[in-house]
Design a protein around this motif. Structure first.
Motif: not given
Lengths: 243, 243
Positions: B37-38, B41-43, B45-46, B51, B55, B113
């Motif tokens: 999911e991360v 949605s966030d790419g 590098e996230a 991180q 989450g 990604n």
DNA sequence: ACCTGAACACCGTTCAAGT
DNA sequence: ACCTGAACACCGTTCAAGT
């Protein structure tokens, strides 16, 4: 050639040859050379601004004057490695393309650890590659690729060539991931002759010599004849486009 | 399916349904789902352990019980994404191979990604892919590829397919590298008609739509017809191997 | 113009401890 | 069995300063 950022060009000249305290006599070229040296000998994970600075006997921040971002240095490294790709000269397009692909692979093979930098991200420093691109387009036209399929043909050759080679030299898991190679061998040894007959039959010829089923990359186990075949496949495929 | 490490399987059962303080009710599946999911949605590098833990409302160290190394989680992510590749069913090997390649690409396109994770490193978690490999070998034999060229043919298809797609969805430079796209446009705009006539003529059709000359990747600018052509090139090339 | 030094906001991971 | 908390050895990068 690879001029880093363009910021530090020109000495001003008024301080001549004198060395000053607090100056390390750095240059974009020296940083770049050291970077490639480190990548080649110690691997990609050793390529950090801090370790690089240590290797140069300098503060990490010193590097930032010559390359404002790490990515700028990455770009320079890639450009330098690819500048090794000398253009091919064969008269017939098929020989030329075969040569072209092999020369590209040879350039990567000289610096195998940079492959992930090329395959993994969009590189913006394209200026030096325009000749390479122009040459490819010219030969594809000679081959008889019609104009309306030219972009697709270009992408097929470029995507296939760069893709295969960067795959071949993909990063091997770090030593911290110990035992993953033996797990792989175990999986291969346990292949069931009933469920996977072809794989079972080909096992000894494929293990550590083919994609997905290997634990070493092209640096130690180069896929020479597979790349030869891939080249022939691409050439025959391009020929089929020219109907 | 993707069971993480095998360490945390089985509850023991003696503490039943009761929640205990200091327990976040984590599981390898929950961590994996959140990771994808991360990434989506966030790419990429996230996608860090810290991180991710944030989450999930948990200490970074909590993740390490389920995945002892970050690389184990990476492996699980890749396995999950590739498990989306449903096998093709066409009777003729050419249709089958076309389908095979498109289904692989579709799986990556669903999670663009993760492409750098697949292209950039050797992945050891191969167990789930054995069916995919067996199927490909079977069809290549049907196609008439002789046994002594089977490994090369396999590597050509696999290397080309995976390579093209991971290239297509390669990482775009972070926002910190601002202005690199406009620099790219500038280079393209400045192409000289004398030095690079073919490139000059094809410029508008190639810019941001072909390898090396783009500033967006396949997530926003998919190379659909180039991949179609690439598939045809590969099929015709394999056919040429069967003489 | 070119480099140092301290500091900030991050990483993955180990180790000891809690329940 | 599963999670917390503190700590270690790293990152890239900014900012203020030196010469």
């Amino acid at each position: 050639m690879a001029d880093g950022t363009g910021t530090g060009v020109g000495d001003g000249g008024h301080d001549g040859m004198r060395k000053r305290a607090g100056r390390a006599e750095l240059s974009p070229e020296k940083v770049l050379a050291k970077a490639i040296e480190v990548i080649d000998s110690d691997g990609l994970e050793a390529f950090s601004m801090r370790q690089l600075a240590k290797g140069l006997g300098v503060t990490p921040m010193a590097l930032y004057w010559h390359y404002p971002k790490r990515h700028d240095l990455v770009r320079a490294v890639v450009a330098e490695v690819l500048s090794d790709v000398v253009p091919a000269h064969a008269p017939h397009w098929e020989d030329w393309l075969r040569d072209y692909m092999h020369r590209f692979r040879a350039a990567i093979a000289r610096h195998p650890n940079v492959a992930p930098l090329i395959g993994g991200q969009l590189i913006s420093n394209v200026s030096g590659n325009l000749d390479m691109i122009e040459a490819l387009l010219t030969r594809l036209e000679e081959a008889g690729v019609p104009e309306h399929r030219m972009v697709q043909a270009y992408n097929s050759v470029m995507g296939g060539m760069v893709g295969f080679v960067t795959q071949e030299f993909a990063l091997v898991p770090a030593q911290s991931d110990a035992g993953w190679d033996s797990r792989m061998k175990e999986v291969l040894g346990g292949i069931d002759a009933e469920r996977h007959p072809h794989l079972h039959a080909m096992r000894s010829r494929m293990e550590n010599r083919s994609f997905i089923l290997r634990w070493e990359n092209g640096a130690t186990k180069p896929m020479d004849d597979s790349f030869d075949t891939f080249t022939e496949v691409m050439i025959a495929g391009i020929r089929a486009l020219t109907v």
